[in-house]
Motif scaffolding. Structure first.
Motif, PDB file in Angstrom:
ATOM      1  N   PHE A 170       0.926  -1.054   0.076  1.00  0.00           N
ATOM      2  CA  PHE A 170      -0.145   0.096  -0.082  1.00  0.00           C
ATOM      3  C   PHE A 170       0.996   1.227  -0.063  1.00  0.00           C
ATOM      4  N   ASN A 171       0.860   1.984  -1.100  1.00  0.00           N
ATOM      5  CA  ASN A 171       1.797   2.886  -1.236  1.00  0.00           C
ATOM      6  C   ASN A 171       1.178   4.427  -0.567  1.00  0.00           C
ATOM      7  N   GLN A 172       1.096   4.340   0.362  1.00  0.00           N
ATOM      8  CA  GLN A 172       0.238   5.746   0.917  1.00  0.00           C
ATOM      9  C   GLN A 172       0.982   5.893   2.513  1.00  0.00           C
ATOM     10  N   PRO A 173       0.874   6.976   3.137  1.00  0.00           N
ATOM     11  CA  PRO A 173       1.692   7.232   4.364  1.00  0.00           C
ATOM     12  C   PRO A 173       1.155   6.115   5.489  1.00  0.00           C
ATOM     13  N   VAL A 174       2.272   5.868   6.048  1.00  0.00           N
ATOM     14  CA  VAL A 174       2.234   4.808   7.262  1.00  0.00           C
ATOM     15  C   VAL A 174       2.299   6.013   8.369  1.00  0.00           C
ATOM     16  N   TYR A 175       1.431   5.763   9.458  1.00  0.00           N
ATOM     17  CA  TYR A 175       1.176   6.728  10.623  1.00  0.00           C
ATOM     18  C   TYR A 175       1.517   5.864  11.960  1.00  0.00           C
ATOM     19  N   ASN A 176       1.937   6.939  12.629  1.00  0.00           N
ATOM     20  CA  ASN A 176       2.293   6.318  14.099  1.00  0.00           C
ATOM     21  C   ASN A 176       1.023   6.300  14.860  1.00  0.00           C
ATOM     22  N   ALA A 177       0.245   5.093  15.130  1.00  0.00           N
ATOM     23  CA  ALA A 177      -0.961   4.845  15.712  1.00  0.00           C
ATOM     24  C   ALA A 177      -0.719   5.081  17.208  1.00  0.00           C
ATOM     25  N   THR A 178       0.201   4.916  17.689  1.00  0.00           N
ATOM     26  CA  THR A 178       0.549   5.370  19.230  1.00  0.00           C
ATOM     27  C   THR A 178       0.363   6.600  19.451  1.00  0.00           C
ATOM     28  N   LEU A 179       1.093   7.412  18.646  1.00  0.00           N
ATOM     29  CA  LEU A 179       0.942   8.854  18.762  1.00  0.00           C
ATOM     30  C   LEU A 179      -0.203   9.574  18.452  1.00  0.00           C
ATOM     31  N   PHE A 180      -1.005   9.050  17.362  1.00  0.00           N
ATOM     32  CA  PHE A 180      -2.371   9.495  16.939  1.00  0.00           C
ATOM     33  C   PHE A 180      -3.005   9.207  18.311  1.00  0.00           C
ATOM     34  N   GLU A 181      -3.094   7.880  18.844  1.00  0.00           N
ATOM     35  CA  GLU A 181      -3.986   7.840  20.113  1.00  0.00           C
ATOM     36  C   GLU A 181      -3.791   8.730  21.189  1.00  0.00           C
ATOM     37  N   GLU A 182      -2.530   9.057  21.519  1.00  0.00           N
ATOM     38  CA  GLU A 182      -1.869   9.819  22.480  1.00  0.00           C
ATOM     39  C   GLU A 182      -2.589  11.270  22.210  1.00  0.00           C
ATOM     40  N   LEU A 183      -2.580  11.952  20.898  1.00  0.00           N
ATOM     41  CA  LEU A 183      -3.075  13.032  20.588  1.00  0.00           C
ATOM     42  C   LEU A 183      -4.759  13.047  20.242  1.00  0.00           C
ATOM     43  N   ALA A 243       4.729  12.141  12.568  1.00  0.00           N
ATOM     44  CA  ALA A 243       3.724  11.305  12.866  1.00  0.00           C
ATOM     45  C   ALA A 243       3.307  10.297  11.858  1.00  0.00           C
ATOM     46  N   MET A 244       3.700  10.801  10.662  1.00  0.00           N
ATOM     47  CA  MET A 244       3.280  10.029   9.222  1.00  0.00           C
ATOM     48  C   MET A 244       4.646   9.826   8.552  1.00  0.00           C
ATOM     49  N   LEU A 245       4.824   8.759   7.644  1.00  0.00           N
ATOM     50  CA  LEU A 245       6.131   8.645   6.722  1.00  0.00           C
ATOM     51  C   LEU A 245       5.071   8.652   5.331  1.00  0.00           C
ATOM     52  N   ASP A 276       8.244  -1.562  19.473  1.00  0.00           N
ATOM     53  CA  ASP A 276       7.049  -1.446  20.270  1.00  0.00           C
ATOM     54  C   ASP A 276       5.993  -0.555  19.689  1.00  0.00           C
ATOM     55  N   ILE A 277       6.176   0.254  18.603  1.00  0.00           N
ATOM     56  CA  ILE A 277       5.475   1.336  17.964  1.00  0.00           C
ATOM     57  C   ILE A 277       4.284   0.342  17.186  1.00  0.00           C
ATOM     58  N   GLU A 278       3.036   1.212  17.391  1.00  0.00           N
ATOM     59  CA  GLU A 278       1.858   0.670  16.578  1.00  0.00           C
ATOM     60  C   GLU A 278       1.670   1.662  15.366  1.00  0.00           C
ATOM     61  N   LEU A 279       1.571   0.916  14.393  1.00  0.00           N
ATOM     62  CA  LEU A 279       1.421   1.443  12.936  1.00  0.00           C
ATOM     63  C   LEU A 279       0.117   1.474  12.218  1.00  0.00           C
TER      64      LEU A 279
END
Length: 416
Positions: free
Chosen positions: A146-159, A266-268, A284-287
């Motif tokens: 999937f050629n679209q941004p990967v995001y830090n789900a851990t950070l998204f949840e925190e914010l 937050a995103m790649l 440990d990061i959730e993505l």
């Protein structure tokens, strides 16, 4: 002719000196003990450990065959694979990108026809179309990416952020919320693969017709039309607002991966193929995966981008085709594709594979979403592809979007 021969030798020597890894430096047809040695070349350095294990299993089951794996940097592989394959001594089994890379190798007559091989039955027939041409199956894509941004789900949840923007305004608001929290919204590897990857989801709804690049090559569409100028303008907006971070054009992919793994971004802006590299730094990061929507919610047609790539092929110039086909057949078996998938955090095109990692399981929801095949890989001309990507780089370097589009359209006109 003598000069061209010397140039070819020089190119080949540079390629071989740039290898990421190899199981052996000897690529002779035999091993001295009656075994057949086959050469396997590809660009996925992050998959070396997984392939080392699979190759060991294959050699245990096929004790008359030895596999010599050599891995090249991806950009180098794209530009020199045809040279490597030409005399049949290297790359008995090789991999190809879809699109212009596949087309170049096909035109050179380097693909063995695999249409009648039994192992094709192991694949989802819809997902191996990228390896087909002239009613023949020349290669089998192993990876579903999937050629679209990967995001830090851990950070998204925190914010408390919603990773499902439904319009351009919502995507900009998401980026601003991340910036306000002190993080770079998007790690953008502008020094290498970023422009060519992020363009896919950025343009998918600006030009929802899947044949847009066929029309460009036919002269029926232009980069100076609204769909591409709008895409470039939106790249400029992200950059001007600081959402791509400082010095985006100087950031390479490993650096961008580190930014998201360390929580700085937050995103790649690349794709699911980067998950393994992120997890290697931060286990440990959730993505998760998301895609920018560049139009209003009512205008959106596509939800994301997929690609079938890392296409396994047999060199038509090889003198060891049967051994090479045995290895491709082995990689195509469900249990071996499953091992590859879970060790590398890559979805595959083989049927009935069970994914065990949380990242792969969570991304399975994208199998059901309305995703479109990566537009960039549908550009059949390599020079046109470079011109398209160059217009993005120009905008990020300060060129007005209209001017950047005009400059790149001139190159397109020269090639069509």
């Amino acid at each position: 002719m003598k000069r061209m021969f010397l140039i070819s030798i020089l190119i080949l020597s540079v390629v071989l000196s740039g290898c990421v890894g190899s199981t052996s430096s000897n690529s002779d047809s035999g091993t001295g003990d009656g075994k057949t040695k086959i050469s396997f070349i590809h660009w996925r350095g992050e998959d070396k450990a997984a392939f080392d294990s699979l190759i060991a299993d294959f050699e245990e089951q096929n004790q008359d065959i030895e596999v010599d794996m050599t891995i090249y940097p991806s950009e180098q592989y794209q530009s020199t694979a045809q040279t490597l394959l030409r005399d049949g001594s290297t790359g008995d089994v090789f991999t190809s990108y879809p699109g212009s890379h596949f087309e170049i190798i096909k035109q050179a007559g380097l693909f063995e026809d695999l249409s009648n091989e039994d192992f094709l039955e192991n694949y989802n027939e819809r997902l191996i179309l990228a390896g087909q041409a002239d009613d023949k199956q020349y290669a089998v894509p192993l990876q579903l990416v999937f050629n679209q941004p990967v995001y830090n789900a851990t950070l998204f949840e925190e914010l408390g952020l919603d990773p499902n923007p439904k319009s351009w305004e919502e995507f900009l608001a998401l980026c601003q919320a991340i910036a306000d929290a002190g993080h770079t919204p998007i790690a953008f590897p502008g020094a290498d693969i970023g422009p060519g990857q992020f363009m896919n989801s950025m343009m998918m709804n600006n030009a929802p017709e899947e044949d847009i690049f066929d029309k460009l090559i036919a002269g029926e569409a232009k980069l100076t039309d609204e769909w591409w100028v709008k895409t470039l303008t939106q790249f400029k907006e992200l950059n001007d607002k600081g959402y791509l971070g400082n010095g985006a054009l100087g950031t390479n992919h490993p650096g961008a991966i580190a930014m998201i793994a360390n929580g700085d971004a937050a995103m790649l802006a690349t794709g699911s193929f980067a998950v393994a590299g992120i997890k290697e730094i931060n286990p440990d990061i959730e993505l998760g995966l998301l895609a920018p929507i560049t139009v209003s919610e009512s205008e959106a047609v596509w939800e994301g981008i997929h690609t079938t790539t890392f296409m396994l092929a047999v060199n038509a110039k090889s003198s060891k085709k049967e051994a090479a086909k045995k290895f491709v057949s082995f990689l195509s078996e469900k249990e071996n594709a499953e091992e590859y998938a879970n060790k590398t955090s890559q979805h595959v095109t083989v049927n009935d594979v069970e994914y065990t990692s949380e990242e792969l399981k969570s991304a399975e929801e994208w199998f059901e979403k309305n995703t479109r095949f990566q537009p960039r890989y549908l550009i059949p001309n390599a020079d046109v592809e470079k011109a398209v990507i160059a217009s993005i780089q120009a905008v990020l370097n300060g060129t007005d979007p209209v001017k950047a589009a005009e400059d790149s359209q001139k190159i397109v006109d020269q090639n069509i």
